[in-house]
Design an enzyme around this catalytic site. Structure first.
Site, PDB file in Angstrom:
ATOM      1  N   SER A  95      35.400  30.830  34.367  1.00 26.94           N
ATOM      2  CA  SER A  95      35.180  32.129  34.191  1.00 26.94           C
ATOM      3  C   SER A  95      36.303  33.093  33.343  1.00 26.94           C
ATOM      4  CB  SER A  95      35.390  32.576  35.674  1.00 26.94           C
ATOM      5  OG  SER A  95      36.590  32.481  36.398  1.00 26.94           O
ATOM      6  N   ASP A 146      40.182  41.627  39.660  1.00 27.55           N
ATOM      7  CA  ASP A 146      39.516  41.202  40.961  1.00 27.55           C
ATOM      8  C   ASP A 146      40.487  40.217  41.507  1.00 27.55           C
ATOM      9  OD1 ASP A 146      39.286  38.776  39.679  1.00 27.55           O
ATOM     10  OD2 ASP A 146      37.062  38.883  39.603  1.00 27.55           O
ATOM     11  N   HIS A 205      41.087  37.086  38.373  1.00 27.07           N
ATOM     12  CA  HIS A 205      41.074  37.281  37.059  1.00 27.07           C
ATOM     13  C   HIS A 205      41.756  38.430  36.555  1.00 27.07           C
ATOM     14  CE1 HIS A 205      37.075  35.336  38.165  1.00 27.07           C
ATOM     15  NE2 HIS A 205      37.470  34.626  37.251  1.00 27.07           N
TER      16      HIS A 205
END
Length: 375
Positions: A50, A337, A340
């Protein structure tokens, strides 16, 4: 045959393949389109999780998604599936190299002329191990990413450029950012530490990654950019109710992996003289930002997520609430978040990756120097 012997055989076969490829590469020239960057890099092919995914998970059945606000709140094109408020490290490296945005592989429109500057195969929540991405759903494993690249992307690229991969890929960066999920969503979350030591698990990860890098080398890749693991124990999710692990255990895992990764890359360079790489030391970069005074970094909050973190969306308290709130000053937060970084941190990582002359940030050279190498 021992594992070490198997590695040597694999490397030997790689050398044979490379010599054959080099001999044929001189007979055909690729029809590259000039993009005015002033360097020899035509684009990037991206693999990982991600931190470098730019929208592939939008098209997959998985809980690991970033296709909703507040993700992308500061991105020029709005919400795209990037796991941050704005640009990720790949976008920012592309800016430095004067490349357009790299399209995600899973987007059905990623074909034809759209792929000539590269394709992003990364998938949120995936890992080096095939079963890591299964925790949150149907992520694309690193093995499958490399397979998709070989079978689909390279066939398209050959049709567009009129040359094979051994002739075209030396003009591209091969970027790999992966590994953190193998610890957070696999080793610790699944309590594999009850069955296998962290040292053995890490050795298995590195062996698997080595095989993937050699596969990419055999296909023609010659310029690699790899990212170390961030200090996983600093992530805001660790400060929330979680089932992942302690900060010290996660940071030790990251340090262990990073040390083995550096050894692997040095070994590949020793055995394959035209294997060139940059190791972007995200661990040191983020640690330095964490422990430097806010007056010098601009980061006033180094512990909390900028967005309201969900305990259901995306699982285990990592993802932002769908349509939830985000902090007003995103440049003051290190994390967007539960895991990240914000775009502001990504800017720091990408800038140092591209131009730093400090080997504890970019080793052994930086991306700008890598881009200028003649292969």
């Amino acid at each position: 045959m021992t594992k070490e012997a198997s590695k040597l055989v694999y490397l030997y076969l790689s050398l044979i393949f490379a010599s054959v490829s080099s001999a044929s590469a001189s007979t055909v020239k690729c029809s590259f389109k000039q993009h005015g960057s002033g360097n020899t890099i035509q684009g990037m092919f991206v693999f990982g999780s991600s931190l470098v995914d730019n929208g592939n998970n939008n098209f997959l059945e998985t809980e690991s998604k970033a296709d909703y606000l507040p993700y992308g709140i500061d991105f020029p094109n709005g919400t795209t599936g990037r796991f941050t408020n704005g640009k990720n490290v790949i976008d920012l490296l592309g800016d430095q190299l004067k490349l357009p945005f790299i399209p995600p592989f899973q987007d059905p429109s990623t074909k034809g002329s759209k792929i000539v500057h590269g394709v992003n195969h990364a998938s949120g929540s995936t890992g080096i191990l095939d079963d890591t991405g299964l925790v949150l759903g149907n992520a694309t494993s690193l093995s499958q990413q490399v397979k998709d690249f070989e079978v689909v992307t390279l066939a398209e690229l050959e049709a567009e450029l009129g040359c094979n991969s051994s002739q075209s890929l030396p003009s591209y960066l091969i970027v790999v950012g992966v590994g953190g999920n193998d610890y957070m969503l696999n080793y610790f979350l699944r309590k594999l530490y009850l069955q296998i030591s962290i040292e053995t698990f890490t050795a298995n990860l590195i062996d698997s990654l080595a095989q993937k890098l050699q596969e990419l080398y055999i296909l023609g890749g010659r310029k690699f950019v790899l990212t170390s693991l961030m200090p996983l124990g600093y992530s805001p999710v660790i400060n929330r109710p979680n089932h992942i692990g302690t900060p010290s255990a996660l940071n030790y895992a990251a340090q262990l992996y990073n040390a083995h990764l550096k050894t692997l890359l040095d070994s590949l360079k020793t055995h394959l003289s035209d294997f060139n790489f940059v190791l972007v030391d995200q661990y040191n970069i983020i640690s330095n930002l964490t422990y430097s005074p806010p007056s010098t970094t601009g980061f006033k909050d180094i512990h909390n997520p900028c967005c309201t973190v969900s305990l259901s969306q995306g699982g285990i308290g990592i993802s932002c609430d769908r349509g939830g709130k985000a902090c007003d000053d995103r440049t003051a937060y290190m994390y967007f978040d539960g895991l990240h970084p914000t775009e502001a941190v990504n800017v720091q990582i990408a800038t140092k990756a591209y131009a730093s002359t400090q080997q504890d940030e970019a080793y052994p050279i930086n991306v700008s120097q890598l881009a200028q190498l003649q292969i």
